[in-house]
Write a protein that holds these residues in place. Structure first.
Motif, PDB file in Angstrom:
ATOM      1  N   GLU A  84       0.839  -1.196   0.000  1.00  0.00           N
ATOM      2  CA  GLU A  84       0.000   0.000   0.000  1.00  0.00           C
ATOM      3  C   GLU A  84       0.877   1.251   0.000  1.00  0.00           C
ATOM      4  N   SER A  85       0.333   2.326  -0.560  1.00  0.00           N
ATOM      5  CA  SER A  85       1.048   3.603  -0.564  1.00  0.00           C
ATOM      6  C   SER A  85       0.121   4.695  -0.038  1.00  0.00           C
ATOM      7  N   PRO A  86       0.488   5.297   1.116  1.00  0.00           N
ATOM      8  CA  PRO A  86       1.714   5.106   1.888  1.00  0.00           C
ATOM      9  C   PRO A  86       1.725   3.759   2.610  1.00  0.00           C
ATOM     10  N   VAL A 107      -3.777   4.064  -1.646  1.00  0.00           N
ATOM     11  CA  VAL A 107      -4.886   3.762  -0.740  1.00  0.00           C
ATOM     12  C   VAL A 107      -5.932   4.858  -0.881  1.00  0.00           C
ATOM     13  N   ASN A 108      -7.149   4.461  -1.264  1.00  0.00           N
ATOM     14  CA  ASN A 108      -8.255   5.403  -1.390  1.00  0.00           C
ATOM     15  C   ASN A 108      -9.088   5.421  -0.112  1.00  0.00           C
ATOM     16  N   ALA A 109     -10.199   6.100  -0.131  1.00  0.00           N
ATOM     17  CA  ALA A 109     -11.048   6.236   1.057  1.00  0.00           C
ATOM     18  C   ALA A 109     -11.619   4.901   1.516  1.00  0.00           C
ATOM     19  N   HIS A 136      -5.645   1.151   8.476  1.00  0.00           N
ATOM     20  CA  HIS A 136      -4.361   1.167   7.762  1.00  0.00           C
ATOM     21  C   HIS A 136      -3.401   2.182   8.367  1.00  0.00           C
ATOM     22  N   ASN A 137      -2.148   1.771   8.472  1.00  0.00           N
ATOM     23  CA  ASN A 137      -1.087   2.635   8.974  1.00  0.00           C
ATOM     24  C   ASN A 137      -0.309   3.189   7.777  1.00  0.00           C
ATOM     25  N   THR A 139      -2.748   5.920   7.245  1.00  0.00           N
ATOM     26  CA  THR A 139      -3.918   6.734   6.881  1.00  0.00           C
ATOM     27  C   THR A 139      -5.116   6.526   7.802  1.00  0.00           C
ATOM     28  N   VAL A 141      -7.401   4.342   7.200  1.00  0.00           N
ATOM     29  CA  VAL A 141      -8.488   3.862   6.344  1.00  0.00           C
ATOM     30  C   VAL A 141      -8.801   2.399   6.633  1.00  0.00           C
TER      31      VAL A 141
END
Length: 243
Positions: A84-86, A107-109, A136-137, A139, A141
């Motif tokens: 994933e990015s970030p 990574v989206n919403a 998610h680390n 963000t 999300v």
């Protein structure tokens, strides 16, 4: 916050374990890890609809140790992994150390961008996908249930090992809970990583891997080699020895 830790409860647990001579904690432990702990973890995972037994659980020295074992077991130089990015920074350092290629997926919403992942798969073979679907680390999300199913299907269709990092899984205190991707896994495509760092204390350095029994056997063999032979592990690390 360390001030919130119930130190008396920790002390009582340690005292009870040390004084119970029947549990064999002062001898050589089972390679998989302390069996009552593995059974307790398996029981807890069933609350998340991950139906496993103690033989599907390997105790590790935290998430970083889990990642190290996975790279040593499955990744060769020049293999391509998707992250994933970030992403968690140590994952990038680990990939660079093992000299594999990295594909970064935005990574989206609602989680990892599935269309970008599919686009990369048209051009290259991806061996392993790392994802933190819950909180998610960095963000925060959480991947939607629909997207979790899509990601699993993509990994099944393209023979990709899906690493589900659940470091924040237990920090959901209210609202609806999404099933882990591992709970949907019917083809043993997902390897699930858990840790006590966020729910007990990072200083314990205690985590676990959940996978099919054959995968756990491979990981256990490697972990045993390095746990019992630190000097040899340094040499094997440098040559990226595989089982």
């Amino acid at each position: 916050d360390p001030e919130l830790i119930d130190k008396r409860a920790f002390r009582d647990c340690f005292d009870k374990t040390v004084m119970d001579t029947s549990n064999g904690v002062f001898g050589y432990c089972q390679p998989h890890g302390f069996e009552p702990l593995r059974e307790e973890i398996a029981s807890h995972m069933r609350l998340h609809c991950i139906n496993v037994c103690a033989d599907n659980v390997l105790i590790t020295n935290g998430s970083q140790n889990s990642l190290h074992l996975l790279f040593q077991t499955f990744i060769n130089p020049e293999d391509t992994i998707a992250i994933e990015s970030p992403a968690y920074s140590m994952l990038i350092h680990m990939a660079n150390y093992f000299r594999c290629k990295i594909v970064e997926i935005p990574v989206n919403a609602d989680g990892l961008d599935v269309n970008v992942l599919r686009g990369h798969l048209k051009r290259k073979r991806i061996k392993m996908l790392f994802i933190t679907p819950t909180f998610h680390n960095p963000t925060g999300v959480t991947t939607s249930p629909v997207k979790r199913e899509k990601l699993l299907t993509i990994c099944e269709e393209n023979d990709i090992i899906l690493i589900e990092d659940s470091i924040e899984e237990e920090l959901k205190y209210f609202g609806s809970v999404h099933l882990p991707i591992k709970a949907m896994d019917r083809m043993n495509r997902v390897i699930y990583l858990g840790t006590f760092s966020k729910i007990l204390s990072p200083g314990l350095r205690l985590g676990w891997i959940i996978a099919d029994k054959e995968c756990i056997k491979r990981l256990t063999t490697l972990k045993t080699i390095f746990d019992l032979s630190d000097r040899k592990s340094t040499r094997l690390n440098s040559s990226h020895g595989k089982l």
